[in-house]
Design an enzyme around this catalytic site. Structure first.
Site, PDB file in Angstrom:
ATOM      1  N   ARG A  49      27.159  53.955  70.448  1.00 41.32           N
ATOM      2  CA  ARG A  49      28.349  54.642  69.922  1.00 41.32           C
ATOM      3  C   ARG A  49      29.457  53.637  69.637  1.00 41.32           C
ATOM      4  NH1 ARG A  49      31.741  56.432  73.524  1.00 41.32           N
ATOM      5  NH2 ARG A  49      30.237  57.555  74.780  1.00 41.32           N
ATOM      6  N   TYR A 101      40.991  66.342  47.966  1.00 45.70           N
ATOM      7  CA  TYR A 101      39.686  66.938  48.261  1.00 45.70           C
ATOM      8  C   TYR A 101      39.867  68.175  49.163  1.00 45.70           C
ATOM      9  CZ  TYR A 101      34.956  67.363  50.168  1.00 45.70           C
ATOM     10  OH  TYR A 101      33.734  67.835  50.561  1.00 45.70           O
ATOM     11  N   ASP A 173      41.864  57.359  49.415  1.00 43.69           N
ATOM     12  CA  ASP A 173      40.485  57.850  49.360  1.00 43.69           C
ATOM     13  C   ASP A 173      39.880  57.325  48.054  1.00 43.69           C
ATOM     14  OD1 ASP A 173      38.129  59.312  48.970  1.00 43.69           O
ATOM     15  OD2 ASP A 173      38.886  61.058  50.059  1.00 43.69           O
ATOM     16  N   LYS A 198      28.652  59.727  48.638  1.00 39.81           N
ATOM     17  CA  LYS A 198      28.705  59.789  47.172  1.00 39.81           C
ATOM     18  C   LYS A 198      28.172  58.481  46.572  1.00 39.81           C
ATOM     19  CE  LYS A 198      30.609  63.615  48.435  1.00 39.81           C
ATOM     20  NZ  LYS A 198      32.049  63.813  48.576  1.00 39.81           N
TER      21      LYS A 198
HETATM   22  C1  LIG Z   1      32.937  64.396  49.593  1.00 38.71           C
HETATM   23  C2  LIG Z   1      34.302  63.891  49.760  1.00 38.71           C
HETATM   24  C3  LIG Z   1      34.904  63.799  51.023  1.00 38.71           C
HETATM   25  C4  LIG Z   1      34.220  64.293  52.286  1.00 38.71           C
HETATM   26  O1  LIG Z   1      33.086  63.558  52.596  1.00 38.71           O
HETATM   27  P1  LIG Z   1      31.775  64.131  53.350  1.00 38.71           P
HETATM   28  O2  LIG Z   1      30.870  62.955  53.361  1.00 38.71           O
HETATM   29  O3  LIG Z   1      31.268  65.297  52.555  1.00 38.71           O
HETATM   30  O4  LIG Z   1      32.193  64.554  54.721  1.00 38.71           O
HETATM   31  C5  LIG Z   1      36.181  63.258  51.096  1.00 38.71           C
HETATM   32  N1  LIG Z   1      36.841  62.847  49.990  1.00 38.71           N
HETATM   33  C6  LIG Z   1      36.293  62.935  48.763  1.00 38.71           C
HETATM   34  C7  LIG Z   1      37.070  62.462  47.577  1.00 38.71           C
HETATM   35  C8  LIG Z   1      35.014  63.450  48.602  1.00 38.71           C
HETATM   36  O5  LIG Z   1      34.483  63.556  47.363  1.00 38.71           O
END
Ligand SMILES: *Cc1c(COP(=O)(O)O)cnc(C)c1O
Length: 389
Positions: A49, A101, A173, A198
């Site tokens: 962890r 988001y 982000d 992503k």
């Molecule tokens: C998908 C996404 C998230 C969240 O991520 P997860 O891996 O689904 O928990 C946060 N910010 C953006 C811009 C995203 O596209």
């Protein structure tokens, strides 16, 4: 920090680190625990962890790509977003964009309702609003650009300047562009966040996240919290993501090339009312995107003339664009923001945000572009019957 260029960092991540068998590709270290050499003689790792060699390789690679110093790998993108909330005390103000988001918006508003911190929601494309909120000396400001699903662009450099003067940290982000197309730390940010689910993993088979900091001290503070809460990523997910990361620069080239061909083809199609893509000259964020990004990316949204009926017809007639959430994988996906990603918003709020029932979002994959074009234009041709009826 590595001096190598992005493609080299991505490909070489973890390579030649195996001390025992000289494996070229680093093994997956699944062990939850690590042997001490003797009384009070702890090695680099003691418990998975807190630290894991496979996860470390990935964290270092993403930090190097972003030009940061610490890379923390989390179990999901939302865990990465949650992690930065640990920087806030109950009187601290967090500034977020009104169109961030949906999952982030849900988390921030619910934590704020419980009094964990204060929250200000602003339209960051309007610099006057940003200037006004900075008067309140926020502790942390979150930026998300391009936004979802309308691909709005905000000025990272300008917001960082204003935030710095007000004593606020800035987190960006960077999920939609990755460090290959946008480097927020170089533009003045302190923290970069990713849903590595992503583009970074890129194969739609891992859910995970990352937090990168510019400074060591902030990195150590967040790494301490990641271990404390227990949100660090799994070794297997880290291994898969390291593998996906190797091709990130070449994948993005093809993603963008395909997206540009698709934009050119749909922009003039009679079934289409509007195309939202920062690469288009008429997009309100075009100039800014050209300045602060190394490319326009492969996410786009289109609004159909025929509204919801046209959307339903489009989905029925597509075979290569899969109707699904998420984005950034090698396969092309299509989604309906109004009933999928933004279903949590009521219809009126959606319309205020510019999300109409006829809007669809495309994550353009790396299939052969001729096949993608044939699939999309023939499905759009079918929508015309609805528009004209
Ligand atoms: C998908 C996404 C998230 C969240 O991520 P997860 O891996 O689904 O928990 C946060 N910010 C953006 C811009 C995203 O596209």
């Amino acid at each position: 920090m590595s001096q190598d260029k992005a493609a080299t960092i991505a490909v070489r991540a973890g390579i030649n680190t195996d001390q025992h068998h000289s494996a070229v590709v680093p093994p997956i270290h699944l062990s939850s625990t690590y042997r001490l050499e003797g009384y009070n003689q702890k090695g680099d790792y003691d418990y998975s962890r807190s630290g894991n060699p496979t996860r470390s390789s990935l964290g270092t690679a993403i930090a190097d790509l972003e030009g940061g110093c610490t890379g923390i790998i989390t179990s999901t993108g939302m865990a990465a977003i949650h992690l930065i909330c640990q920087l806030l005390n109950k009187d601290d103000l967090l500034v977020i964009p009104h169109d961030c988001y949906g999952g982030s918006y849900r988390l921030f508003t619910h934590l704020q309702q419980r009094g964990l911190f204060k929250l200000a929601v602003v339209d960051q494309t309007d610099i006057a609003q940003v200037e006004a909120v900075m008067q309140k000396n926020p502790r942390l400001t979150l930026i998300e650009t391009p936004s979802n699903p309308l691909l709005r662009i905000v000025d990272i450099t300008k917001i960082c300047e204003l935030a710095k003067k007000a004593g606020s940290l800035v987190a960006v982000d960077n999920t939609f562009l990755t460090p290959i197309l946008q480097k927020p730390l170089a533009l003045g940010a302190d923290i970069v966040i990713h849903s590595t689910t992503k583009f970074i993993n890129g194969h739609s088979d891992v859910v995970a996240g990352a937090v990168v900091t510019k400074e060591l001290q902030l990195g150590e503070e967040l790494a301490w919290w990641a271990n404390c809460i227990g949100i660090t990523g799994s070794p297997f997910d880290s291994f898969l993501t390291l593998r996906g990361l190797k091709t990130l620069p070449v994948r993005l080239k093809q993603h963008q090339e395909n997206a540009q061909s698709i934009v050119a083809a749909v922009a003039s199609h009679k079934a289409v009312a509007n195309v939202y893509y920062p690469g288009l000259k008429e997009h309100p964020g075009h100039q800014l995107a050209a300045q602060q990004q190394a490319g326009f990316g492969s996410m786009l949204s289109i609004e159909l003339n025929g509204g919801l009926d046209a959307v339903k017809s489009l989905f029925e007639h597509l075979s290569l664009f899969t109707l699904a959430q998420s984005l950034g994988g090698v396969e092309s996906l299509i989604s309906h923001p109004s009933t999928m990603t933004h279903a949590g918003m009521d219809l009126e709020a959606q319309l205020v945000a510019g999300i109409k029932p006829g809007l669809v979002r495309l994550s353009v994959g790396i299939e052969d572009v001729d096949d993608l074009l044939k699939d999309l234009t023939s499905a759009l041709d079918n929508c015309l019957a609805i528009t004209e009826s």
